[in-house]
Design an enzyme around this catalytic site. Structure first.
Site, PDB file in Angstrom:
ATOM      1  N   SER A 148      91.950  49.759 -11.833  1.00 10.43           N
ATOM      2  CA  SER A 148      90.602  50.295 -11.663  1.00 10.43           C
ATOM      3  C   SER A 148      90.556  51.707 -12.214  1.00 10.43           C
ATOM      4  CB  SER A 148      90.242  50.328 -10.174  1.00 10.43           C
ATOM      5  OG  SER A 148      89.091  51.114  -9.947  1.00 10.43           O
ATOM      6  N   TYR A 161      92.051  53.068  -1.727  1.00 12.11           N
ATOM      7  CA  TYR A 161      91.818  52.190  -2.883  1.00 12.11           C
ATOM      8  C   TYR A 161      92.327  52.869  -4.151  1.00 12.11           C
ATOM      9  CZ  TYR A 161      89.345  48.897  -5.949  1.00 12.11           C
ATOM     10  OH  TYR A 161      89.034  47.945  -6.885  1.00 12.11           O
TER      11      TYR A 161
END
Length: 258
Positions: A148, A161
């Site tokens: 990501s 995250y």
């Protein structure tokens, strides 16, 4: 025969988080290039629905499914046993399964952030290690980790995250260097906002959506198929000298300063 460089005929791919969104798009892309697919996701019903759709679309390919949770080590071992029963080794492993809870750093309960690590990072590390003997049965094989942009810069995803995705990108680099001599290439992709069920919540806020678009030079949200295309490229014989790389699928987001 040069077009075989752009095909995956006769190859077997294992894709996690494959019942929807980016994972389903990756499965569809790999099937379209000729690979047989082994699909893993937590929800049995969604997985069955996805596989029926894919079998209809690709009647000549094998689409096998297993409902399992990559956050569970017992399930991870079961996934690899199942994969071994299905084919002579693996050519492709796509670590796509992931999850998140977005909070301020000081507000996470320990169980919450540990679960994010287990699902996003430890699963990819362990599945890659367990898959190693299957991947080495072939002269050339490939692992692709779905990371990501949050692993490369601060976005509003919450710290855990971002931490797991940064570590996943570093795992990619380490395994690429370590496993090159075994004929295993290891790469990653780093998506920005992609139109999936998971992103539909935050993007339904018009002000937030406008902010996202303002920071994205291409001026739009990405599609799951656009991530799948990058993943598929990294698996192709055409990418045979590419390893340890991270391709951002982000409409220019990471390169946009002011």
């Amino acid at each position: 025969m040069s077009n075989q460089r752009w095909r995956l005929d006769g190859q077997v791919a294992l894709v996690t988080g494959a019942s929807a969104g980016i994972g389903l798009a990756i499965a569809r892309e790999l099937l379209g290039l000729g690979a047989d697919t082994l699909l893993v996701a937590r929800g049995a019903d969604a997985l069955e629905q996805a596989s029926e759709e894919l079998r209809e679309q690709f009647p000549d390919r094998e689409v096998a499914t297993l409902a399992a949770d990559v956050a569970s080590d017992e399930d991870r071992r079961a996934i690899l046993d199942w994969a071994e029963d299905h084919a002579d080794g693996l050519n492709i492993l796509v670590n796509n399964a992931g999850g998140n809870i977005t909070r301020a750093a000081i507000e996470y309960a320990e169980a919450e952030w540990r679960d994010i690590f287990e699902t996003n990072l430890f699963s990819a590390f362990e599945l890659s290690r367990y898959a190693y003997p299957l991947l080495t049965r072939h002269a050339a094989s490939s692992v692709v980790n779905v990371g990501s942009v949050s692993g490369l810069t601060a976005v509003r995803s919450g710290a855990p995250y971002g931490m797991t995705k940064a570590a996943l990108h570093q795992l990619t680099r380490n395994l690429a260097a370590e496993w090159a001599e075994d004929g295993i290439r290891v790469n990653s992709v780093a998506p920005w906002y992609i139109r999936t069920r998971r992103t539909s919540g935050p993007l339904s806020d018009p002000d937030y959506y406008d902010e996202v678009i303002a920071r994205t030079p291409m001026g739009r949200i990405g599609e799951p198929e656009e991530v799948a295309g990058a993943v598929a490229f990294l698996c192709l014989p055409a990418a045979s000298y590419v390893t340890g790389e991270c391709i951002a699928v982000d409409g220019g987001f990471l390169r946009y300063g002011f």
